[in-house]
Design an enzyme around this catalytic site. Structure first.
Site, PDB file in Angstrom:
ATOM      1  N   ARG A  53       0.838  -1.206   0.000  1.00 47.02           N
ATOM      2  CA  ARG A  53       0.000   0.000   0.000  1.00 47.02           C
ATOM      3  C   ARG A  53       0.875   1.258   0.000  1.00 47.02           C
ATOM      4  O   ARG A  53       0.566   2.258  -0.641  1.00 47.02           O
ATOM      5  CB  ARG A  53      -0.897  -0.026   1.243  1.00 47.02           C
ATOM      6  CG  ARG A  53      -1.891   1.127   1.335  1.00 47.02           C
ATOM      7  CD  ARG A  53      -2.729   1.040   2.609  1.00 47.02           C
ATOM      8  NE  ARG A  53      -3.359  -0.257   2.756  1.00 47.02           N
ATOM      9  CZ  ARG A  53      -4.498  -0.601   2.161  1.00 47.02           C
ATOM     10  NH1 ARG A  53      -5.142   0.258   1.412  1.00 47.02           N
ATOM     11  NH2 ARG A  53      -4.998  -1.799   2.320  1.00 47.02           N
ATOM     12  N   LEU A 108      -5.956   5.004   2.099  1.00 46.51           N
ATOM     13  CA  LEU A 108      -4.690   5.646   1.746  1.00 46.51           C
ATOM     14  C   LEU A 108      -3.659   5.329   2.826  1.00 46.51           C
ATOM     15  O   LEU A 108      -3.997   5.272   4.016  1.00 46.51           O
ATOM     16  CB  LEU A 108      -4.884   7.164   1.661  1.00 46.51           C
ATOM     17  CG  LEU A 108      -5.838   7.660   0.573  1.00 46.51           C
ATOM     18  CD1 LEU A 108      -6.035   9.167   0.704  1.00 46.51           C
ATOM     19  CD2 LEU A 108      -5.314   7.315  -0.811  1.00 46.51           C
ATOM     20  N   ASN A 148     -13.536  13.121   2.019  1.00 47.50           N
ATOM     21  CA  ASN A 148     -14.132  11.891   1.505  1.00 47.50           C
ATOM     22  C   ASN A 148     -15.646  11.965   1.614  1.00 47.50           C
ATOM     23  O   ASN A 148     -16.168  12.470   2.607  1.00 47.50           O
ATOM     24  CB  ASN A 148     -13.628  10.708   2.351  1.00 47.50           C
ATOM     25  CG  ASN A 148     -14.120   9.359   1.841  1.00 47.50           C
ATOM     26  OD1 ASN A 148     -14.306   9.164   0.640  1.00 47.50           O
ATOM     27  ND2 ASN A 148     -14.323   8.431   2.764  1.00 47.50           N
ATOM     28  N   THR A 149     -16.333  11.477   0.606  1.00 48.21           N
ATOM     29  CA  THR A 149     -17.787  11.338   0.715  1.00 48.21           C
ATOM     30  C   THR A 149     -18.098   9.912   1.128  1.00 48.21           C
ATOM     31  O   THR A 149     -17.403   8.969   0.730  1.00 48.21           O
ATOM     32  CB  THR A 149     -18.497  11.638  -0.619  1.00 48.21           C
ATOM     33  OG1 THR A 149     -18.154  10.631  -1.566  1.00 48.21           O
ATOM     34  CG2 THR A 149     -18.106  13.003  -1.150  1.00 48.21           C
ATOM     35  N   HIS A 150     -19.138   9.757   1.937  1.00 53.88           N
ATOM     36  CA  HIS A 150     -19.490   8.419   2.418  1.00 53.88           C
ATOM     37  C   HIS A 150     -21.007   8.269   2.438  1.00 53.88           C
ATOM     38  O   HIS A 150     -21.708   9.161   2.920  1.00 53.88           O
ATOM     39  CB  HIS A 150     -18.918   8.192   3.819  1.00 53.88           C
ATOM     40  CG  HIS A 150     -19.147   6.799   4.309  1.00 53.88           C
ATOM     41  ND1 HIS A 150     -18.430   5.719   3.822  1.00 53.88           N
ATOM     42  CD2 HIS A 150     -20.027   6.297   5.205  1.00 53.88           C
ATOM     43  CE1 HIS A 150     -18.863   4.618   4.417  1.00 53.88           C
ATOM     44  NE2 HIS A 150     -19.832   4.940   5.258  1.00 53.88           N
ATOM     45  N   SER A 165     -22.444  11.623   4.259  1.00 51.19           N
ATOM     46  CA  SER A 165     -21.502  12.437   5.035  1.00 51.19           C
ATOM     47  C   SER A 165     -20.332  12.859   4.165  1.00 51.19           C
ATOM     48  O   SER A 165     -19.943  12.147   3.233  1.00 51.19           O
ATOM     49  CB  SER A 165     -20.937  11.642   6.220  1.00 51.19           C
ATOM     50  OG  SER A 165     -21.966  11.128   7.027  1.00 51.19           O
ATOM     51  N   ASP A 185      -8.628  11.195   7.888  1.00 51.43           N
ATOM     52  CA  ASP A 185      -7.482  11.019   8.787  1.00 51.43           C
ATOM     53  C   ASP A 185      -7.031   9.566   8.656  1.00 51.43           C
ATOM     54  O   ASP A 185      -7.392   8.900   7.684  1.00 51.43           O
ATOM     55  CB  ASP A 185      -7.822  11.441  10.226  1.00 51.43           C
ATOM     56  CG  ASP A 185      -8.851  10.536  10.879  1.00 51.43           C
ATOM     57  OD1 ASP A 185      -9.218   9.501  10.276  1.00 51.43           O
ATOM     58  OD2 ASP A 185      -9.280  10.851  11.992  1.00 51.43           O
ATOM     59  N   GLY A 234      -7.893   6.968  10.349  1.00 48.23           N
ATOM     60  CA  GLY A 234      -8.876   5.947  10.686  1.00 48.23           C
ATOM     61  C   GLY A 234      -9.702   5.594   9.455  1.00 48.23           C
ATOM     62  O   GLY A 234      -9.501   6.137   8.365  1.00 48.23           O
ATOM     63  N   ASP A 262     -12.982   6.119   7.834  1.00 46.53           N
ATOM     64  CA  ASP A 262     -14.154   7.006   7.856  1.00 46.53           C
ATOM     65  C   ASP A 262     -14.372   7.616   9.248  1.00 46.53           C
ATOM     66  O   ASP A 262     -15.508   7.769   9.707  1.00 46.53           O
ATOM     67  CB  ASP A 262     -15.419   6.238   7.402  1.00 46.53           C
ATOM     68  CG  ASP A 262     -15.290   5.739   5.975  1.00 46.53           C
ATOM     69  OD1 ASP A 262     -14.682   6.460   5.157  1.00 46.53           O
ATOM     70  OD2 ASP A 262     -15.780   4.638   5.676  1.00 46.53           O
TER      71      ASP A 262
HETATM   72  C1  GAR Z   1     -20.457   6.994  -3.378  1.00 47.72           C
HETATM   73  O1  GAR Z   1     -21.681   6.720  -2.771  1.00 47.72           O
HETATM   74  C2  GAR Z   1     -19.382   7.190  -2.326  1.00 47.72           C
HETATM   75  O2  GAR Z   1     -19.821   7.810  -1.189  1.00 47.72           O
HETATM   76  C3  GAR Z   1     -19.018   5.759  -2.037  1.00 47.72           C
HETATM   77  O3  GAR Z   1     -18.929   5.179  -3.302  1.00 47.72           O
HETATM   78  C4  GAR Z   1     -19.926   5.784  -4.139  1.00 47.72           C
HETATM   79  C5  GAR Z   1     -19.301   6.152  -5.445  1.00 47.72           C
HETATM   80  O4  GAR Z   1     -20.286   6.393  -6.396  1.00 47.72           O
HETATM   81  N1  GAR Z   1     -17.805   5.691  -1.297  1.00 47.72           N
HETATM   82  C6  GAR Z   1     -17.630   4.834  -0.282  1.00 47.72           C
HETATM   83  O5  GAR Z   1     -18.438   3.995   0.037  1.00 47.72           O
HETATM   84  C7  GAR Z   1     -16.311   4.978   0.440  1.00 47.72           C
HETATM   85  N2  GAR Z   1     -16.326   4.262   1.660  1.00 47.72           N
HETATM   86  P1  GAR Z   1     -19.925   7.010  -7.826  1.00 47.72           P
HETATM   87  O6  GAR Z   1     -18.691   6.246  -8.341  1.00 47.72           O
HETATM   88  O7  GAR Z   1     -21.125   6.761  -8.666  1.00 47.72           O
HETATM   89  O8  GAR Z   1     -19.646   8.470  -7.626  1.00 47.72           O
END
Ligand code: GAR
Length: 195
Positions: free
Chosen positions: A64, A92, A106-108, A135, A140, A142, A144
């Protein structure tokens, strides 16, 4: 104008929404590069908008850390002021996070700290949750676990499966992400001031 790099693994629908928002000359940020850890379908969105892209295939590196070092080198070429993980399905390495923190967000697809990890939507359904959410966090070291900078609830409907629920969460994610990028760009949101 805030220079943004976006990292993806998948279809990049949230990336596309950000590219569309940034295409408006009055939007205070622009995407300078899109990167991926694999030959992601979403890289086509970068092509559509004439944005450069790169791939650093995770599976081509022994560790990694080695993958992260090459990713870091690619990002430095573009010198972004903000890095958006938009469906990057890899952790990362710490060296990369430490080098860029707090400028990685990050989007979650869940209402963190509920349902972190790679299967946030599936886990919410499996838990029988009546509501979940979306969210945006600062990354960081951790999983998420970084400071939450935007989030919103999304109800789980009785007939939802993983796909239908995720498709209802994504528009919320997009709205939150675009607003966060705008607020970082205008200085309204100071990532260095978050707890
Ligand atoms: C999104 O919902 C994003 O939040 C999620 O992957 C999807 C990507 O969708 N990420 C995670 O779950 C990270 N833990 P997309 O490729 O259609 O934008």
């Amino acid at each position: 104008m805030l220079n943004v790099a976006v990292l993806i693994s998948g279809t990049g629908s949230n990336l596309r929404a950000l590219l569309e928002a940034a295409d408006d000359p009055s939007f205070p940020a622009r995407v300078v590069v899109v990167g991926a850890d694999r030959e992601a379908d979403g890289l086509a969105h970068a092509d559509d908008f004439g944005i450069p892209s790169f791939t650093v295939p995770y599976t081509r590196y022994a560790t990694r850390e080695q993958w992260g070092a090459e990713l870091d080198a690619q990002l430095r070429v573009w010198n972004p002021e903000l890095i958006v993980l938009s469906g990057l399905m890899r952790l990362l390495p710490q060296t990369l996070v430490d080098a860029w923190a707090p400028r990685i967000i990050n989007t979650h697809p869940a209402y963190l700290p509920e349902f972190p990890g790679a299967h946030g939507v599936r886990d919410a359904l499996a838990a029988g949750a009546e509501q979940t959410g979306a969210s945006v966090i600062i990354v960081d070291n951790g999983v998420d676990a970084g400071p939450i900078i935007a989030q919103e609830r999304v109800p789980v409907l009785p007939d939802d499966d993983e796909h239908t629920l995720h498709e209802r969460i994504k528009p919320v994610e997009r709205r939150l992400l675009i607003d966060v990028v705008r607020r970082v760009a205008t200085g309204e949101l100071d990532l260095t001031a978050q707890p």
